[in-house]
Enzyme design. Structure first.
Site, mmCIF file in Angstrom:
data_model
loop_
_atom_site.group_PDB
_atom_site.id
_atom_site.type_symbol
_atom_site.label_atom_id
_atom_site.label_comp_id
_atom_site.label_asym_id
_atom_site.label_seq_id
_atom_site.Cartn_x
_atom_site.Cartn_y
_atom_site.Cartn_z
ATOM 1 N N ASP A 23 -5.758 178.084 -19.268
ATOM 2 C CA ASP A 23 -6.551 179.254 -18.874
ATOM 3 C C ASP A 23 -5.869 180.549 -19.325
ATOM 4 O O ASP A 23 -5.798 181.519 -18.574
ATOM 5 C CB ASP A 23 -6.784 179.263 -17.361
ATOM 6 C CG ASP A 23 -7.967 180.150 -16.950
ATOM 7 O OD1 ASP A 23 -8.777 180.521 -17.835
ATOM 8 O OD2 ASP A 23 -8.079 180.476 -15.750
ATOM 9 N N LYS A 40 -1.795 184.247 -2.408
ATOM 10 C CA LYS A 40 -3.029 183.676 -2.963
ATOM 11 C C LYS A 40 -3.550 182.657 -1.952
ATOM 12 O O LYS A 40 -2.978 181.576 -1.788
ATOM 13 C CB LYS A 40 -2.708 183.029 -4.309
ATOM 14 C CG LYS A 40 -3.857 182.293 -4.979
ATOM 15 C CD LYS A 40 -3.409 181.813 -6.358
ATOM 16 C CE LYS A 40 -4.427 180.909 -7.021
ATOM 17 N NZ LYS A 40 -4.020 180.495 -8.380
ATOM 18 N N GLY A 77 -11.125 185.313 -6.915
ATOM 19 C CA GLY A 77 -11.487 184.477 -8.051
ATOM 20 C C GLY A 77 -12.310 183.312 -7.562
ATOM 21 O O GLY A 77 -12.682 183.248 -6.393
ATOM 22 N N LYS A 78 -12.582 182.406 -8.463
ATOM 23 C CA LYS A 78 -13.414 181.253 -8.156
ATOM 24 C C LYS A 78 -12.790 180.395 -7.052
ATOM 25 O O LYS A 78 -13.482 179.860 -6.200
ATOM 26 C CB LYS A 78 -13.575 180.431 -9.439
ATOM 27 C CG LYS A 78 -14.674 179.393 -9.398
ATOM 28 C CD LYS A 78 -14.846 178.779 -10.788
ATOM 29 C CE LYS A 78 -15.857 177.650 -10.784
ATOM 30 N NZ LYS A 78 -15.937 177.020 -12.125
ATOM 31 N N TYR A 79 -11.462 180.282 -7.100
ATOM 32 C CA TYR A 79 -10.794 179.338 -6.213
ATOM 33 C C TYR A 79 -9.942 179.985 -5.127
ATOM 34 O O TYR A 79 -9.320 179.286 -4.349
ATOM 35 C CB TYR A 79 -9.898 178.393 -7.031
ATOM 36 C CG TYR A 79 -10.637 177.645 -8.115
ATOM 37 C CD1 TYR A 79 -11.537 176.622 -7.795
ATOM 38 C CD2 TYR A 79 -10.441 177.950 -9.464
ATOM 39 C CE1 TYR A 79 -12.215 175.928 -8.785
ATOM 40 C CE2 TYR A 79 -11.118 177.258 -10.463
ATOM 41 C CZ TYR A 79 -12.005 176.250 -10.116
ATOM 42 O OH TYR A 79 -12.681 175.565 -11.095
ATOM 43 N N SER A 80 -9.874 181.314 -5.083
ATOM 44 C CA SER A 80 -8.970 181.932 -4.115
ATOM 45 C C SER A 80 -9.250 183.414 -3.886
ATOM 46 O O SER A 80 -10.019 184.034 -4.613
ATOM 47 C CB SER A 80 -7.529 181.765 -4.586
ATOM 48 O OG SER A 80 -7.376 182.392 -5.836
#
Length: 391
Positions: free
Chosen positions: A156, A68, A48-51
């Protein structure tokens, strides 16, 4: 212009005001780190964007977990996610944070979660019955009412962040990376949620939003499920997203909303909004989805997808809607006939926001050389020779 009219949540308004500061002051939170040597990565589940997200094994008890690995991001954001997960741990249908580890060399943090044996929503949603949709919506509402009651907005809510183990009818709300503590009167960043699930308040840049944002996102999920239209509001950018909404809910109510809160609309909307009448929900019913639609489903949907965030049902109100009568009755009957069990740890595929589903893993080859596995190796988590091999 005197600026926007303030707004406060209709429920759970002062939860954090009445809690000790350490409950919500995540910047001061001291993280307790576990031992990264307890985990071996097995295969990559997605990114994903962050992980980056992996299936892993806890070698101390041989249990599957999901790891994660967070990409470099402000320490403050990581602490917020951890504090929220710790505050919510044990809540109904909330993903369980099992451990937090960090490699002493790379300093890369990783969150360890219970495993959820998830079915990809694009496949699953096509097979759900009317009752299934009611059942799973009710399960999401349990998680939302709980987090809201704990003074936390998810921000989200979307299919990617709802893990469903359909065989065991278990659901978990995951990815709390954008979640935030609600403080009445606080102005929040509107750059949250995923485009198709962004509430009108975000699209018109109204910052004093609250828990009701999650209820809009849930309404978008419900619409996509009952009408078999994924996503239901399919905007090409954030401006077009509001146009797509206006073509269904009408422009008249939109202007009433922005007038009520004295919101200044971005001039870019002048050329693209136009004038649209409010559409009846019945117009989205056709032969392929009519078995999923009922008068109570449309009434429930109508009470979620409202421009005015204060007019939307709260999670608790939603749970009392007639749409869920059969589910509530069945759950009451089951709990009276069986010993009430605790929340069972469940299993996961795409463990976070915006993860693109990964195809069935191929034997190790290409995966081992990926920068992700390299990053994981530097994290001090040993990667077994069979990482990525088919189970």
């Amino acid at each position: 212009m005197s600026g926007p009219v303030p707004s406060r949540a209709r429920v759970y308004t002062d939860v954090n005001t009445h809690r000790p500061r350490e409950y919500w002051d995540y910047e001061s939170h001291v993280v307790e780190w576990g031992n990264q040597d307890d985990y071996q990565l097995v295969r990559k589940l997605g990114r994903g964007k962050y992980s980056e997200v992996f299936e892993a094994i806890n070698i101390t008890n041989n249990e599957k977990v999901v790891v994660k690995i967070l990409k470099p991001v402000k320490k403050k954001k990581i602490k917020r996610e951890i504090k929220i997960l710790e505050n919510l741990r044990g809540g109904p249908n909330i993903i369980t944070l099992a451990d937090i580890v960090k490699d002493p060399v790379s300093r890369t943090p990783a969150l360890v979660f219970e495993h959820v044996n998830n079915t990809d929503f694009k496949q699953l949603y096509q097979t759900l019955t009317d009752y299934d949709i009611r059942f799973y919506m009710y399960e999401i509402l349990k998680a939302l009412d709980y987090c809201h009651s704990m003074g936390i907005m998810h921000r989200d809510v979307k299919p990617h962040n709802v893990m469903i183990d359909h065989e065991h009818r278990k659901l978990r709300l995951i990815d709390w990376g954008l979640a935030e503590f609600y403080h009445p009167g606080q102005e929040y960043n509107v750059r949250v949620a995923s485009r198709y699930f962004k509430g009108p308040e975000l699209l018109v840049d109204y910052q004093m939003y609250d828990y009701s944002l999650d209820m809009w996102s849930l309404g978008c999920m419900l619409a996509s499920m009952i009408f078999r239209k994924e996503p239901f509001f399919h905007g090409h950018d954030n401006y077009d997203q509001l146009v797509r909404i206006a073509k269904v809910l009408g422009t008249e109510d939109l202007y009433d909303y922005i007038d009520k809160y004295n919101i200044e609309l971005d001039p870019r909307f002048n050329d693209i909004l136009g004038r649209h009448s409010r559409k009846r929900w019945e117009r989205f019913v056709h032969s392929e989805n009519q078995h999923l639609v009922s008068p109570e489903a449309l009434d429930f949907l109508d009470k979620l997808l409202r421009y005015d965030h204060q007019s939307r049902l709260t999670a608790r109100e939603a749970m009392e809607h007639p749409y869920f009568y059969t589910v509530v009755k069945d759950q009451a009957r089951m709990s009276s006939t069986s010993m009430a069990g605790g929340s069972t740890p469940v299993s996961s595929a795409n463990m976070m926001s915006g993860i693109s589903s990964v195809p069935t893993p191929s034997p190790l080859g290409p995966l081992a050389g990926s920068p992700v596995i390299a990053a994981a190796n530097s994290l001090g988590i040993p990667v077994p020779a069979a990482a990525g091999a088919q189970q």
